[in-house]
Structures are given as C-alpha cells and as structure tokens.
Design an enzyme around this catalytic site. Structure first.
Site, PDB file in Angstrom:
ATOM      1  N   HIS A 121      -7.328  -4.456  -3.708  1.00  0.00           N
ATOM      2  CA  HIS A 121      -6.115  -3.978  -3.018  1.00  0.00           C
ATOM      3  C   HIS A 121      -5.972  -4.956  -1.640  1.00  0.00           C
ATOM      4  O   HIS A 121      -7.177  -5.430  -1.160  1.00  0.00           O
ATOM      5  CB  HIS A 121      -6.732  -2.564  -2.367  1.00  0.00           C
ATOM      6  CG  HIS A 121      -5.510  -1.895  -1.638  1.00  0.00           C
ATOM      7  ND1 HIS A 121      -4.845  -1.347  -2.438  1.00  0.00           N
ATOM      8  CD2 HIS A 121      -5.430  -1.393  -0.417  1.00  0.00           C
ATOM      9  CE1 HIS A 121      -3.859  -0.630  -1.402  1.00  0.00           C
ATOM     10  NE2 HIS A 121      -4.351  -1.030  -0.297  1.00  0.00           N
ATOM     11  N   CYS A 149       0.787  -1.353  -0.196  1.00  0.00           N
ATOM     12  CA  CYS A 149      -0.003  -0.232   0.012  1.00  0.00           C
ATOM     13  C   CYS A 149       0.816   1.182  -0.019  1.00  0.00           C
ATOM     14  O   CYS A 149       1.754   1.308  -0.941  1.00  0.00           O
ATOM     15  CB  CYS A 149      -0.979  -0.021   1.157  1.00  0.00           C
ATOM     16  SG  CYS A 149      -2.222   1.048   1.301  1.00  0.00           S
ATOM     17  N   ASP A 199      -7.972  -3.594  -8.252  1.00  0.00           N
ATOM     18  CA  ASP A 199      -7.552  -2.832  -6.928  1.00  0.00           C
ATOM     19  C   ASP A 199      -8.391  -1.512  -6.948  1.00  0.00           C
ATOM     20  O   ASP A 199      -8.217  -0.624  -7.708  1.00  0.00           O
ATOM     21  CB  ASP A 199      -6.175  -2.627  -7.069  1.00  0.00           C
ATOM     22  CG  ASP A 199      -5.579  -1.990  -5.611  1.00  0.00           C
ATOM     23  OD1 ASP A 199      -6.232  -1.103  -5.120  1.00  0.00           O
ATOM     24  OD2 ASP A 199      -4.419  -2.105  -5.415  1.00  0.00           O
TER      25      ASP A 199
END
Length: 152
Positions: free
Chosen positions: A121, A42, A90
C-alpha cells in the site's frame, strides 16, 4: 493518521456529491477543453473508481482503492476509461479483494489494471515506508500517457 484508518467515518456517497460539484466546475473552466479526469490514492482511489462508475468524467486513475468491496458489481459496468494501479502485496487490499477487483474491472468496457510486483500500500506515495521509486515512476508515466490519451 493514514487515510485508511478513517474509513469507518468516511462516506463515499456523500463525498461523491462534493466531487460531482468539482467536476461540474472543472468542465466550465473557459481555458479547458471541457474534459475531466479524476486521480485518487487510497480512499481517493475509491473515489476515482466511483467517479468512473457514477459520473460523466472522461477518465479515471485509481491507486489502490481502499474500500472497493461493496462496489465491485457497479465497477464492472463502468464505461469510463479507467486505469488502476495495485500493489501485489497491498496489506489494505487483501488478495481476495484484489482478485475480485481485477475480475470486476475485466468486465468493464475500458478498464486496465496494472499489478505492481513487490509493492504494498502507498507504493507511489513519496515519504511512505512502502514507497517504491521505480514502481511509482512506472505508474506515474503510465497514468500520464493514459490521461493524455483520454483528456486531449
């Protein structure tokens, strides 16, 4: 609270200064061979990208890389071996950004991008709603081989 919700207060440039100190320290560990790699998820993926572009690390692996948009041109010029794992669904990395990131990394000297089909994600983060065991294992094995090749 997920890391991507903190991006409005997250300063990647300031964080990179801290990371440079960690890299400097890691290079000097007597038991090491002096090579350093960075792995991030991330916002940490963004830090892995920026480490590859701006520091003297030997390899980087980025999962997702939220917030990469302002740095695409810089990423296209990296010479550091870089492996990026992206989910094709994502929600934090829109299709247009994912495509632009792939194009930018395609211009880099030694960057590889793996798009994981059907993954959103945090697909590789155990405990997340979008965790995908098979994709995570494939990504981890690929990352281990990549880091082994560049950090030995």
């Amino acid at each position: 609270m997920p890391a991507h919700e903190h991006t409005s207060t997250f300063d990647p440039n300031l964080s990179l200064l801290d990371l440079e100190e960690v890299i400097r320290y890691a290079r000097g560990i007597p038991e090491s061979n002096g090579k350093v790699g960075v792995v991030g998820f991330c916002a940490g993926g963004l830090m892995a990208f920026l480490s590859a572009a701006r520091t003297w690390i030997d390899a980087a692996v980025a999962y997702c890389g939220a917030g990469t948009e302002p740095f695409l041109e810089e990423l296209s010029r990296t010479h550091t071996p870089l492996l990026a794992h992206l989910g094709d669904s994502d929600e934090i990395l829109p299709d247009s950004t994912r495509t632009a990131l792939q194009l930018a990394l395609g211009q880099a000297d030694s960057a590889d991008v793996v798009i994981h089909a059907g993954c959103s994600h945090a697909f590789a983060r155990r405990g997340s709603e979008s965790f995908n065991e098979s994709a995570a294992q494939a990504a981890f094995q690929s990352s281990r081989r990549f880091l082994h090749r560049h950090l030995r």
